[in-house]
Design an enzyme around this catalytic site. Sequence first.
Site, short mmCIF file in Angstrom:
data_model
loop_
_atom_site.label_atom_id
_atom_site.label_comp_id
_atom_site.label_asym_id
_atom_site.label_seq_id
_atom_site.Cartn_x
_atom_site.Cartn_y
_atom_site.Cartn_z
N ASP A 36 -4.98 -7.42 -4.68
CA ASP A 36 -5.28 -8.53 -3.78
C ASP A 36 -5.61 -9.81 -4.55
O ASP A 36 -5.31 -10.91 -4.08
CB ASP A 36 -6.45 -8.17 -2.86
CG ASP A 36 -5.98 -7.47 -1.58
OD1 ASP A 36 -4.84 -7.73 -1.18
OD2 ASP A 36 -6.74 -6.68 -1.02
N GLU B 178 -11.65 -9.57 -5.62
CA GLU B 178 -10.24 -9.62 -5.26
C GLU B 178 -9.86 -10.92 -4.54
O GLU B 178 -8.72 -11.10 -4.15
CB GLU B 178 -9.87 -8.41 -4.39
CG GLU B 178 -10.81 -8.19 -3.23
CD GLU B 178 -10.56 -6.85 -2.52
OE1 GLU B 178 -9.47 -6.29 -2.68
OE2 GLU B 178 -11.48 -6.40 -1.81
N HIS C 105 0.81 -1.21 0.00
CA HIS C 105 0.00 0.00 0.00
C HIS C 105 0.85 1.26 0.00
O HIS C 105 0.43 2.31 -0.50
CB HIS C 105 -0.99 -0.02 1.16
CG HIS C 105 -2.20 -0.83 0.85
ND1 HIS C 105 -3.30 -0.32 0.20
CD2 HIS C 105 -2.46 -2.15 1.03
CE1 HIS C 105 -4.18 -1.28 0.01
NE2 HIS C 105 -3.71 -2.40 0.51
N CYS D 32 -9.79 -1.54 -10.74
CA CYS D 32 -9.31 -0.43 -9.92
C CYS D 32 -7.98 -0.76 -9.26
O CYS D 32 -7.47 0.02 -8.46
CB CYS D 32 -10.34 -0.05 -8.86
SG CYS D 32 -10.71 -1.37 -7.68
#
Length: 588
Positions: free
Chosen positions: A467, A443, A198, A514
Amino acid sequence: MASFTLQGIPVSRGIAIGRAHVLHPAALDVEHFLVAQEQVEAEVLRLQEAIAQVNRDLQTLWSELPQDAPTELGAFIDVHALILADPMISEAPLDIIRTRHYNAEWALATQVEELSAQFDEIEDEYLRERKADIQQVAERILKVLTGTVHQVVRSEGIDERTANMIVVARDISPADMMQLRDDAFTGFVTDEGGQNSHTAIVSRSLGIPAVVGMGNASHLIAQDDWLIIDSDAGVVIVAPDNAVLEQYRDKQAKLARQKKKLARLRKTPAVTQDGVEITLLANIELPEDTAHALDAGASGVGLFRSEFLFMERSGQEHRLPTEEEQFEAYRQAVQGMKGRPVTIRTLDVGADKPLDSSDHNILNPAMGLRAIRYCLSEPQLFMTQLRAILRASAFGKVKILIPMLAHYHEIEQTLAMLEQAKAELTAEGMKFDPQVPVGAMIEVPAAALSLPMFVRKLDFLSVGTNDLIQYTLAIDRADHEVAHLYDDLHPAIIQLMHSIISTAVKADIPVSICGGMAGDIRLTRLLIAMGFRELSMPAALMPEIKQAILNTQLDLLQPHLKKILRSFDPQSIRETLTAMEQAGVVMH
């Protein structure tokens, strides 16, 4: 010093040139920002006054000691008073404020970290333990500083000092990265992290060059070393000579010119040469990011990561944002997009995005209580967020995106809670969009393999590739030791992605991407050849992706796509992808 080069994992684009600002772990526990030149002496005074206050507090403690108090207590206070008066505490942090423009808290934490490291080298056990006394004195000063009513206004201008700072750290959490976003940092270098940690995602969203997974860069790089980050190559050059500096300054200037040229495409629709329109959306972390999204020409927000509203409050006494605070943030984002749709993802915490350090106390947080699992286990928190999002839907187009759905009962429970939130708001006379679309983030492999269950219940799908890859390949994307195994071109990933879009097209349900794959220009033509028509990415990546789409002839890509889908050899897939890139390009 002699120049040397370090190799790591590139996670964003561009070149950064500047001086190293090494952040030790303790320095991340306090607020850290730069002060403008004209504010330096005021910041020095803040620290001096805090030290004076602590000195007065110690004197009061000493004078109020009862007659029968153990003598060690008085000695303990005397030791702290001596430490407080020592130049290593009373003067050295002031020099850091004056030379590096650090705020008082950051300067003190930096000095204490350096002192602590020195004490760790002492062989005598008693003296080595005095490190704790220094840290306790520093904590007293920090308490006074953070309780001070007067707060220094952050510098908004960028002078010569602040224009070329590169952060070097063991790791930077997403929350710390968000804190650094307001300052004039031009690059990030970390020992840990992977391509889709992240921290990497946030650096890409900020459009700041970064290299992660460098092992021990924070120990090899000294404070104020000149650095060059080539984040395309994943290289950091330490102490470059003048010739190398000039070479990279030329590259940097060329990239700036290209960026300026691409900015002209802002209002141009992303349409392929054969007339297929691709919708480009922006990923955002905070409401104010909508301005960057509009500047980049985004057709909407495809992913509003709402968890950063929660992380920003970490350490506060009441750190969970209220319904009203969340509503204001969502409303600001919706109105900021001026009629364009905003997809708000419900709280996605856990794994490498804990709300606080206590969230790490499980064996494998990536497989634990996170995302929708966490929300359903905290119904009051989830209901508060759902109400706030619904209320914001009265001000523009809002879509609700649910992360990590994998089970039918999770869909049922989520939709039931949403209906309850609607009923409550209706009873209270609150306005909202009763038809607000609800979608699932795909995901988890279980979700990708059972899409019919989702398409019957939900309005849209959004593929979270970061993910999805992590779980499919059983690789922790935050673990730099296995980060090299993370592969978005693994045959299993390609097959899953193709299966998702094929099922969605048959069911006539909108589907977007996304995750990181959407913003990777190497994969743009592969994704649109598969059939994806909505890509959501950091705004900084949008102009380059749009140019690639404008220069693409879709029908020329199909033979290469078929070959990729038939192949299970990674090298063959990469070679075919390169051929696809060349075949689809039509320059105009």
